[in-house]
Scaffold this motif. Structure first.
Motif, PDB file in Angstrom:
ATOM      1  N   CYS A 256       0.974  -1.275   0.122  1.00  0.00           N
ATOM      2  CA  CYS A 256      -0.106  -0.021   0.000  1.00  0.00           C
ATOM      3  C   CYS A 256       0.814   1.334   0.002  1.00  0.00           C
ATOM      4  O   CYS A 256       0.656   2.316   0.833  1.00  0.00           O
ATOM      5  N   THR A 257       1.692   1.392  -0.989  1.00  0.00           N
ATOM      6  CA  THR A 257       2.869   2.211  -0.827  1.00  0.00           C
ATOM      7  C   THR A 257       2.443   3.546  -1.559  1.00  0.00           C
ATOM      8  O   THR A 257       3.330   4.579  -1.444  1.00  0.00           O
ATOM      9  N   ILE A 258       1.113   3.817  -1.823  1.00  0.00           N
ATOM     10  CA  ILE A 258       0.730   5.293  -2.355  1.00  0.00           C
ATOM     11  C   ILE A 258       0.944   6.070  -1.207  1.00  0.00           C
ATOM     12  O   ILE A 258       1.226   7.249  -1.166  1.00  0.00           O
ATOM     13  N   ASP A 259       0.788   5.643   0.074  1.00  0.00           N
ATOM     14  CA  ASP A 259       0.822   6.440   1.488  1.00  0.00           C
ATOM     15  C   ASP A 259       2.123   6.782   1.433  1.00  0.00           C
ATOM     16  O   ASP A 259       2.375   7.997   2.080  1.00  0.00           O
ATOM     17  N   LEU A 260       3.065   5.877   1.289  1.00  0.00           N
ATOM     18  CA  LEU A 260       4.415   6.248   1.585  1.00  0.00           C
ATOM     19  C   LEU A 260       4.742   7.481   0.636  1.00  0.00           C
ATOM     20  O   LEU A 260       5.556   8.361   1.027  1.00  0.00           O
ATOM     21  N   ALA A 261       4.495   7.432  -0.859  1.00  0.00           N
ATOM     22  CA  ALA A 261       4.680   8.228  -1.617  1.00  0.00           C
ATOM     23  C   ALA A 261       4.097   9.752  -1.184  1.00  0.00           C
ATOM     24  O   ALA A 261       4.939  10.842  -1.299  1.00  0.00           O
ATOM     25  N   LEU A 262       3.049   9.778  -0.614  1.00  0.00           N
ATOM     26  CA  LEU A 262       2.548  10.927  -0.280  1.00  0.00           C
ATOM     27  C   LEU A 262       3.059  11.642   1.008  1.00  0.00           C
ATOM     28  O   LEU A 262       3.158  12.829   1.091  1.00  0.00           O
ATOM     29  N   LEU A 263       3.514  10.563   1.890  1.00  0.00           N
ATOM     30  CA  LEU A 263       4.156  11.044   3.140  1.00  0.00           C
ATOM     31  C   LEU A 263       5.548  11.723   2.696  1.00  0.00           C
ATOM     32  O   LEU A 263       5.942  12.881   3.348  1.00  0.00           O
ATOM     33  N   LEU A 264       6.107  11.124   1.812  1.00  0.00           N
ATOM     34  CA  LEU A 264       7.575  11.630   1.634  1.00  0.00           C
ATOM     35  C   LEU A 264       7.217  12.874   0.857  1.00  0.00           C
ATOM     36  O   LEU A 264       8.330  13.832   1.239  1.00  0.00           O
ATOM     37  N   VAL A 265       6.556  13.266   0.110  1.00  0.00           N
ATOM     38  CA  VAL A 265       6.284  14.499  -0.347  1.00  0.00           C
ATOM     39  C   VAL A 265       5.734  15.444   0.591  1.00  0.00           C
ATOM     40  O   VAL A 265       6.424  16.825   0.806  1.00  0.00           O
ATOM     41  N   MET A 266       4.686  15.155   1.562  1.00  0.00           N
ATOM     42  CA  MET A 266       3.872  16.003   2.516  1.00  0.00           C
ATOM     43  C   MET A 266       4.799  16.439   3.782  1.00  0.00           C
ATOM     44  O   MET A 266       4.654  17.423   4.278  1.00  0.00           O
ATOM     45  N   VAL A 267       5.577  15.303   4.098  1.00  0.00           N
ATOM     46  CA  VAL A 267       6.177  15.573   5.695  1.00  0.00           C
ATOM     47  C   VAL A 267       7.792  15.572   5.782  1.00  0.00           C
ATOM     48  O   VAL A 267       7.964  15.964   6.641  1.00  0.00           O
ATOM     49  N   CYS A 268       8.090  14.972   4.879  1.00  0.00           N
ATOM     50  CA  CYS A 268       9.769  14.765   4.719  1.00  0.00           C
ATOM     51  C   CYS A 268      10.217  16.346   4.767  1.00  0.00           C
ATOM     52  O   CYS A 268      10.016  16.869   3.940  1.00  0.00           O
ATOM     53  N   LYS A 269      11.273  16.293   5.437  1.00  0.00           N
ATOM     54  CA  LYS A 269      12.198  17.631   5.278  1.00  0.00           C
ATOM     55  C   LYS A 269      13.599  17.056   4.552  1.00  0.00           C
ATOM     56  O   LYS A 269      14.243  18.129   4.095  1.00  0.00           O
ATOM     57  N   SER A 270      14.003  15.887   4.597  1.00  0.00           N
ATOM     58  CA  SER A 270      15.111  15.455   3.761  1.00  0.00           C
ATOM     59  C   SER A 270      14.812  15.617   2.440  1.00  0.00           C
ATOM     60  O   SER A 270      13.774  15.308   1.782  1.00  0.00           O
TER      61      SER A 270
END
Length: 202
Positions: free
Chosen positions: A63-77
């Protein structure tokens, strides 16, 4: 029933590994549902392949669509945010190789935990909701490169509640992935700052 549950569990974690074995059963179950729908009788099976594709493997295995969304929305790296930007469009269309090998998820305990847990949670919720008749059972195989909510609608014969369930599962999956992504982001951010300091010092 037990054979259905066997493929339900192992199919979550190894679609490509057990797919050749499970697909023969999935096709039988899907045909039974399609025939029952044509005859106007109760659909007998929950665990045909489209059930996994559109309620468990949303955006690809894990269910990695969630991972992709989080990488864009919350990651600072910078690396992870850029990876999210690269991976989010393919993930919408159920292609997750950029994330699997770019994050990477392979041999990565931090991301492997939600990668395993999330499909299990989605499977239990989707199974219960379908068993209770809140969402229709699948009757057709929809094109796998359509976005998950659209294909869930098509696979269930046009049940709008399948779209709602798909979005609910995505939201739940985001909650599961979130703390692990934050931990992973902090480790990447720390490494990036160390590299920047080393360049400045040099």
């Amino acid at each position: 029933m037990f054979s259905h549950m066997f493929f339900w569990f192992f199919g979550i974690h190894g679609a490509s590994i057990v797919g050749s074995l499970a697909r023969s059963l999935w096709l039988v179950l899907l045909e039974a549902n399609a025939n029952a729908a044509a005859a106007g009788t109760e659909l007998p099976a929950i665990s045909a392949e489209p059930f996994y594709q559109w309620f468990i493997w949303i955006g690809g295995g894990g269910c990695t669509i969630d991972l992709a969304l989080l990488l864009v929305m919350v990651c600072k790296s910078k690396y992870l945010k850029d990876l999210g930007k690269i991976g989010v469009i393919p993930a919408i269309f159920n292609i997750n190789e950029p994330l699997i090998f770019g994050a990477p998820i392979v041999l990565n305990l931090t991301l492997a935990i939600p990668f395993v847990i999330t499909p299990l949670v989605c499977a239990v919720i989707a199974w219960v909701v379908t068993e209770l008749g809140i969402v229709s059972r699948v009757i057709v195989t929809a094109p796998w490169t359509f976005p998950g909510p659209i294909d869930a609608f098509l696979a269930t014969g046009g049940d709008w509640r399948a779209i709602v369930l798909s979005f609910i599962l995505i939201a739940i999956s985001i909650v599961i992935y979130y703390p692990f992504v934050k931990i992973y982001d902090r480790s990447f951010l720390s490494k990036e700052k160390e590299d920047e300091s080393a360049v400045v010092t040099a």
